[in-house]
Design a protein around this motif. Structure first.
Motif, mmCIF file in Angstrom:
data_model
loop_
_atom_site.group_PDB
_atom_site.id
_atom_site.type_symbol
_atom_site.label_atom_id
_atom_site.label_comp_id
_atom_site.label_asym_id
_atom_site.label_seq_id
_atom_site.Cartn_x
_atom_site.Cartn_y
_atom_site.Cartn_z
ATOM 1 N N UNK A 134 0.823 -1.214 0.000
ATOM 2 C CA UNK A 134 0.000 0.000 0.000
ATOM 3 C C UNK A 134 0.857 1.264 0.000
ATOM 4 N N UNK A 135 1.990 1.238 0.686
ATOM 5 C CA UNK A 135 2.896 2.396 0.644
ATOM 6 C C UNK A 135 3.406 2.625 -0.772
ATOM 7 N N UNK A 136 3.756 1.545 -1.447
ATOM 8 C CA UNK A 136 4.214 1.643 -2.839
ATOM 9 C C UNK A 136 3.104 2.231 -3.717
ATOM 10 N N UNK A 137 1.879 1.767 -3.522
ATOM 11 C CA UNK A 137 0.743 2.274 -4.297
ATOM 12 C C UNK A 137 0.493 3.760 -4.018
ATOM 13 N N UNK A 138 0.904 4.229 -2.852
ATOM 14 C CA UNK A 138 0.774 5.647 -2.493
ATOM 15 C C UNK A 138 1.985 6.464 -2.972
ATOM 16 N N UNK A 139 2.808 5.861 -3.792
ATOM 17 C CA UNK A 139 3.989 6.453 -4.451
ATOM 18 C C UNK A 139 5.193 6.668 -3.541
ATOM 19 N N UNK A 140 5.244 5.974 -2.416
ATOM 20 C CA UNK A 140 6.460 5.993 -1.607
ATOM 21 C C UNK A 140 7.481 5.059 -2.248
ATOM 22 N N UNK A 141 8.756 5.365 -2.065
ATOM 23 C CA UNK A 141 9.830 4.456 -2.476
ATOM 24 C C UNK A 141 10.065 3.522 -1.294
ATOM 25 N N UNK A 142 9.784 2.239 -1.483
ATOM 26 C CA UNK A 142 9.803 1.280 -0.378
ATOM 27 C C UNK A 142 10.925 0.267 -0.582
ATOM 28 N N UNK A 143 11.693 0.036 0.488
ATOM 29 C CA UNK A 143 12.710 -1.014 0.496
ATOM 30 C C UNK A 143 12.463 -1.916 1.690
#
Length: 179
Positions: free
Chosen positions: A115-124
């Motif tokens: 969901x963070x990725x879908x909110x346009x955050x760069x996630x690792x």
């Protein structure tokens, strides 16, 4: 590349008996201790999550001793993004790079990261600092995250990226933490 001023660490649900029963639990807790201590030293904010602590118990003491300046965010949703307190804190820190670790890889870590990725955050996702009750569930969770464009990383890689250079006091302290 991670940048210190753009990064926030999300610690997911390392609680009670579950934290002691996941695959390679001792190794997981040791890696998380290093990661949290390093993030503290580098002054990267931590958002600390607990899934229904009344039922699952509190975060393990090995980690809470490094989280004294933080307050856990309680949730009942698997994805932290469905929790207003988490989203408000995430907005408050104003950081777009997310480093995520904790348990379980295939449930709360995966759903939050997706969901963070879908909110346009760069996630690792920190692959050596996540786990599930079974190795296969951990692997499936990591595969699904990667299929969404979520990058894998490691505790050492995160800390070295955030430090950027050797020869500093921080570098000397991080080396002590990692070893």
């Amino acid at each position: 590349m991670l940048k210190r001023e753009d990064t926030v660490f999300v610690l997911v649900d390392v609680q009670g008996k579950l934290a002691r029963t996941v695959h390679k639990s001792e190794q997981l807790i040791q890696q998380l201790e290093k990661l949290i201590a390093g993030m503290n030293l580098l002054r990267v904010p931590t958002l600390w999550l607990e899934q229904y602590p009344k039922g699952l118990g509190e975060t393990v003491p090995e980690l809470t001793k490094h989280l004294e300046k933080n307050t856990p965010i309680e949730k009942i949703t698997f994805s932290a993004c469905k929790n207003d307190d988490f989203m408000n804190e995430l907005e408050r820190v104003k950081r777009k790079q997310i480093v995520i670790a904790g348990i379980e890889t295939h449930v709360c870590v995966y759903q939050t990261a997706a969901e963070l990725k879908a909110l346009t955050y760069e996630v690792q996702v920190v692959e050596d600092a996540v786990s599930s009750r079974t190795l296969s569930n951990k692997q499936i969770g990591l595969e699904k995250m990667k299929s969404l464009g979520i990058k894998g990383t490691s505790v050492e890689m995160v800390l070295y990226e955030l430090m950027e250079k050797a020869g500093t006091t921080e570098f000397k302290e991080i080396v002590k933490i990692i070893k």
